[in-house]
Design a protein around this motif. Structure first.
Motif, short mmCIF file in Angstrom:
data_model
loop_
_atom_site.label_atom_id
_atom_site.label_comp_id
_atom_site.label_asym_id
_atom_site.label_seq_id
_atom_site.Cartn_x
_atom_site.Cartn_y
_atom_site.Cartn_z
N ASN A 103 -36.02 -19.42 39.13
CA ASN A 103 -36.10 -20.83 39.51
C ASN A 103 -37.33 -21.06 40.40
O ASN A 103 -37.34 -20.66 41.56
N TRP A 104 -38.33 -21.72 39.84
CA TRP A 104 -39.62 -21.87 40.52
C TRP A 104 -39.50 -22.63 41.84
O TRP A 104 -40.34 -22.49 42.72
N ARG A 105 -38.43 -23.44 41.99
CA ARG A 105 -38.31 -24.24 43.22
C ARG A 105 -38.23 -23.36 44.47
O ARG A 105 -38.57 -23.78 45.56
N LEU A 106 -37.77 -22.12 44.29
CA LEU A 106 -37.63 -21.23 45.44
C LEU A 106 -38.99 -20.82 46.04
O LEU A 106 -39.04 -20.20 47.09
N ASN A 107 -40.07 -21.17 45.38
CA ASN A 107 -41.37 -20.94 46.00
C ASN A 107 -41.60 -21.91 47.16
O ASN A 107 -42.46 -21.68 48.01
N SER B 183 -42.44 -25.38 32.35
CA SER B 183 -43.13 -24.29 33.05
C SER B 183 -42.32 -23.75 34.22
O SER B 183 -41.59 -24.49 34.89
N ILE B 184 -42.45 -22.44 34.48
CA ILE B 184 -41.77 -21.84 35.64
C ILE B 184 -42.77 -21.47 36.73
O ILE B 184 -42.46 -20.76 37.68
N MET B 185 -44.00 -21.96 36.59
CA MET B 185 -45.05 -21.63 37.56
C MET B 185 -44.84 -22.39 38.87
O MET B 185 -44.38 -23.53 38.87
N PRO B 186 -45.16 -21.75 40.00
CA PRO B 186 -45.03 -22.45 41.28
C PRO B 186 -46.02 -23.60 41.41
O PRO B 186 -46.98 -23.70 40.64
N ILE B 187 -45.82 -24.44 42.42
CA ILE B 187 -46.80 -25.49 42.73
C ILE B 187 -47.74 -24.97 43.81
O ILE B 187 -47.39 -24.06 44.57
#
Lengths: 715, 190
Positions: free
Chosen positions: A47-51, A626-630
């Motif tokens: 889950n990319w949000r955890l970045n 996409s699963i890439m961070p922001i």
């Protein structure tokens, strides 16, 4: 025992167990942090949000904290604990210098702290497991030499004529790790926290994977075999199965292992003869690796009934079995056609964790459970909890490894699927990502289970130590002095004689690793025509270079490769395959080893600047799943224009053909280019103050990737 | 001989901190595995580096030649479509629906969900950078404008999908969506 019994003087002395306790503590503390970081980054992939949009904990910066932490902090401290405990006893002497032992201990912990601070700040060399910037890399060299000096001086003052197989493995570990680390970290500083490697492109790739692979060999394999040879017969109370097997598998292992690095670079732009050497030496490595597993498992003959009840033996058996699995799987993955499917996928991640969780972790746990009650002169608080730890850890490892095998093979096959009309079946990279995201959740659960088992151990050890008697009399050991050896005292068989001559033993084991090193690396490092220079390939502009350093800083290479392989499925997806001459100015090389996202070698010009601008702001704006961070900070942080002159100077000193004029006006040139890119973006509605922001430099770099090739000048 | 005798016979006189060592023979299967791997390795190197074994490059070229034949076949199958055929598709709701779906999945990211233009140009006005004839639009979609960042969709979409998305693009001409990007290129009227 076999000392010729003449009139002997006895020495009384005690072992330095305090240093062992220190390293055990460090192992447990750093182990927890490294594994916690692992579970966290695994969850970020699910889950990319955890970045959380924070630079310091975004995947690309945190992943090196996990890998370096697990290898050098957890496994490293475990090795030191085991080495300091066992070598004093195997050599019947206290360490040569208690002071140097402590300098080693505190120096190593300081290095780890420095790593844990600098990596999240983005200070990185950008080469896997060698990320630490030059001051820390230098400190590692110094501390390692201090450790080595203390180690060899201790061997010199030993009271045991011959050195045991565990010591052989420690010798190979200490010498080879020094060689690997020193050669791979030769870099020219630009500033306190930025440097460029002296090698570039294909040379850098070769040296790095010679190092990277042998970090696995000489930090995670040989020292752990040494630990196994001491602690397993101790715990099982059985003699080691075969002395001659120890000899054969030790020498074959250290001689062959060092050659296998290029199997990380199959189908890349590395010359094919080096790739082939990497593959065939990996195949020849199966039996020498298994020699250690066999010798360990067969040592348990007569003790198997105890495996059922004793957690320590369970950890040893499972650890050796995972070692056997990983050392068969590795060579199989080194076969070119299997690598074509497995490389860049999570299969490799699964493979590595079979070794680290199953082998390094379990051997460490066995050792700690055995050591702590002896060091603190007490009993283990709870056998039951140790058994529970075993089963939870075992289940966690299996969950982790199986989910990653499945994810890796699934994605590898999807990438190469071509239908009857010659089209990719899954042309959208993202399709192959969304398919395996559920498995990323499963993997995170596996890692969390493993971590839970570790926490159970922390509690168990804490209670054990809390219950230990506070004041313990130091144990006094008596051993006969070692007499000056006559030849006949050393023994009759050649290897037995060698075991009585540790200096010669060390020289020969160094020669064993130097042969493969010399043959594989020398042509790459010394020969100028190893890679044909192509005038069509131009050095990076100052702004592109700055963008490249941002790419390195954010750890983009941990999820994106820059190496299109000569395979139909790759050239259909990405464009023509990568050539060696394309990366001659790449310091460090950024070929990558994993494609969580697509390859970027040919991304230049594929999308408009605005696409990249929006993509880094939120990748889901342009690729919905996409699963890439922001990367919001790239739009806030300003480009460091002032450092560019110095960067170009260093590059020029390394042979990059910048003119004096370019070096002198590096900052102006970068300003001009940034202005050009930003104006185009501003005309399309981007905020007017974007011109001096990091994102502009990154776009300049990304648009450059593969651009020389597209001009058609490279054949 | 009992197992105890066997162990006694194989026990060496080595002892280190209480650890003893047997000296059993190397397991035969293990030794054979080692020899076999060495023979394989030598044979592999000699065949691929010094004899006729195909290099990675040769392997790739052979595969590529096969693929090129397949692709040439495919290209000849999908004969060029006429302007009239495409215009006819615009009147078929099923085509427009299919085209809209492709558009939302592939094109909306750069051209906007309503075709109003975003990273790429506005597709709802009457101005065209690379020709406004439907056959020209089909060309642009198929081959892309790589230098401007428009990818070629030929390798990713079937000809039917490309035709339906062109029909859909024609169907939104003059729809005047909000936040439309300023007109680019030349005026084209049918």
């Amino acid at each position: 025992m076999n000392q010729p019994e003449k009139a002997q003087e006895f020495d009384s002395f005690s072992y330095d167990d305090d240093i062992v306790k220190k390293f055990v503590h460090a192992t447990l503390i750093w182990g927890f942090i490294a594994m916690l970081a692992g579970v966290f980054i695994a969850s970020q992939l699910a889950n990319w949000r955890l970045n959380l949009g924070l630079p310091w904990i975004t995947f690309g910066r945190l992943r090196p904290v996990h890998t370096n932490g697990a290898i050098f902090a957890f496994a490293g401290n475990a090795v030191f604990a085991g080495v300091y405990y066992s070598m004093q006893r195997l050599l019947k002497t206290r360490m040569y210098s208690d002071l140097l032992s402590r300098v080693h201990f505190w120096g190593w912990q300081l290095i780890i702290v420095a790593a844990a601070i600098t990596l999240p700040l983005g200070y990185t060399v950008g080469k896997e497991y060698a990320e630490l910037e030059w001051p820390i890399a230098f400190a590692i060299n110094v501390i390692w030499v201090i450790f080595a000096f203390n180690f060899f001086k201790t061997i010199q003052i030993r009271r045991e004529r011959h050195i045991y197989v565990a010591i052989w493995f420690y010798i190979a570990t200490i010498l080879t790790t020094a060689l690997l680390h020193v050669l791979n970290t030769i870099q020219i500083p630009v500033s306190m926290w930025k440097s460029y490697p002296i090698y570039s492109g294909v040379q850098d790739a070769l040296v790095q994977w010679w190092y990277g692979h042998n970090a696995v060999a000489f930090v995670l394999t040989t020292p752990f075999l040494g630990l196994m040879y001491y602690f397993l017969p101790k715990a099982a109370d059985r003699p080691v199965y075969s002395y001659r097997l120890s000899i054969v598998h030790f020498w074959s292992l250290v001689f062959i292992y060092i050659w296998a690095g290029p199997h990380h670079l199959l189908y890349t732009a590395l010359p094919e003869w080096a790739q082939t050497l990497g593959m065939i030496f990996s195949i020849m490595l199966i039996a020498p690796s298994w020699g250690g597993m066999i010798n360990g498992l067969l040592t348990l003959r007569g003790a198997w009934n105890r495996v059922r009840t004793e957690p320590i033996l369970k950890f040893f058996v499972a650890g050796l079995t995972f070692y056997g699995m990983a050392t068969l799987e590795g060579p199989l993955l080194s076969i070119k056609s299997i690598s074509a499917v497995g490389h860049y996928t999570d299969w490799i991640i699964g493979h590595v964790h079979g070794g680290t969780l199953g082998w390094n972790g379990f051997i460490t746990f066995a050792m700690v459970y055995w050591l702590v009650p002896r060091l603190w002169n007490t009993k283990l608080y709870s056998e039951k909890l140790a058994n529970l730890h075993f089963w939870v850890g075992f289940l966690g490892t299996l969950t982790y490894v199986i989910s990653m095998w499945t994810a890796g093979i699934t994605q590898g096959l999807m990438w190469r699927a071509i239908d009857a009309s010659g089209k990719l079946v899954y042309p959208d990279f993202i399709e192959t990502v969304t398919r395996i995201v559920p498995l990323y959740y499963v993997r995170a659960v596996g890692g969390a289970l493993y971590l839970s088992g570790f926490v159970i151990m922390l509690y168990n050890i804490y209670r054990t130590i809390a219950l230990a008697p506070k004041e313990v009399e130091p144990v006094v050991v008596r051993a006969p002095k070692l007499l000056e050896p006559t030849f006949e005292m050393l023994g009759r068989k050649p290897h037995r004689i060698l075991e009585g001559l540790p200096g010669l033993f060390a020289v020969l084991s160094f020669v064993a690793v130097a042969v493969g090193t010399f043959i594989e690396l020398t042509p790459a490092v010394l020969s100028s025509d190893y890679v044909a220079v192509n005038p069509a390939v131009k050095p990076y502009s100052p702004l592109q270079l700055q963008g490249r350093d941002i790419y390195v800083r954010e750890g983009c290479y941990l999820c994106h490769s820059q190496m299109v392989r000569p395979l139909i499925s790759e050239t259909l997806r990405y464009g023509s395959y990568s050539r060696a001459e394309e990366s001659v100015y790449d310091r460090p090389f950024q070929w990558g080893s994993k494609r969580t996202g697509p390859d970027l070698a040919r991304v230049g010009g594929k999308y408009p600047d605005l696409w990249h601008y929006r993509h880094m702001m939120d990748p889901r704006d342009v690729t919905p799943d996409s699963i890439m961070p922001i990367y919001p900070w790239l739009y806030r942080d300003k480009i460091d224009f002032d450092v560019l002159k110095k960067k170009l100077q260093v590059m020029k000193s390394l042979g990059v053909p910048y003119t004096d004029d370019e070096v002198e006006h590096a900052s102006d040139l970068a300003h001009e280019e940034a202005h050009r890119i930003a104006s185009g973006l501003v005309a399309q509605g981007v905020p007017a103050d974007t011109e001096d922001k990091d994102i502009i430099a990154l776009i300049a770099y990304l648009q450059r990737l593969g651009a020389d090739f597209k001009k058609g000048l490279i054949q | 001989m009992t197992q105890k005798d066997d162990e006694q016979k194989n026990l060496t006189d080595h002892e280190y901190d209480g650890i003893r060592e047997y000296d059993y023979q190397l397991p035969t299967w293990w030794l054979n595995l080692f020899y076999a791997s060495i023979v394989f390795a030598a044979g592999y190197f000699i065949w691929y580096q010094w004899m006729d074994g195909r290099s990675i490059q040769e392997e790739y070229q052979a595969e590529k030649a096969k693929l090129d034949i397949i692709l040439a076949n495919e290209a000849s199958k999908s004969a060029t479509v006429s302007e009239a055929d495409l215009l006819a598709l615009v009147k078929e709701p099923a085509q427009i629906k299919a085209g809209k779906e492709v558009f939302q999945n592939r094109c909306a990211v750069c051209h906007g969900a309503q075709g109003q233009g975003l990273i790429g140009p506005n597709l709802t006005d009457e101005y065209w950078l690379h020709g406004g004839k439907l056959a020209q639009i089909a060309q642009t979609v198929t081959n892309g404008i790589p230098e401007k960042g428009m990818p070629p969709w030929g390798p990713l979409l079937t000809p039917q999908q490309i035709h339906s998305v062109v029909a859909y693009i024609r169907s939104i001409r003059g729809s005047n969506p909000p936040n439309a990007k300023a007109a680019q290129g030349e005026l084209y009227k049918e």
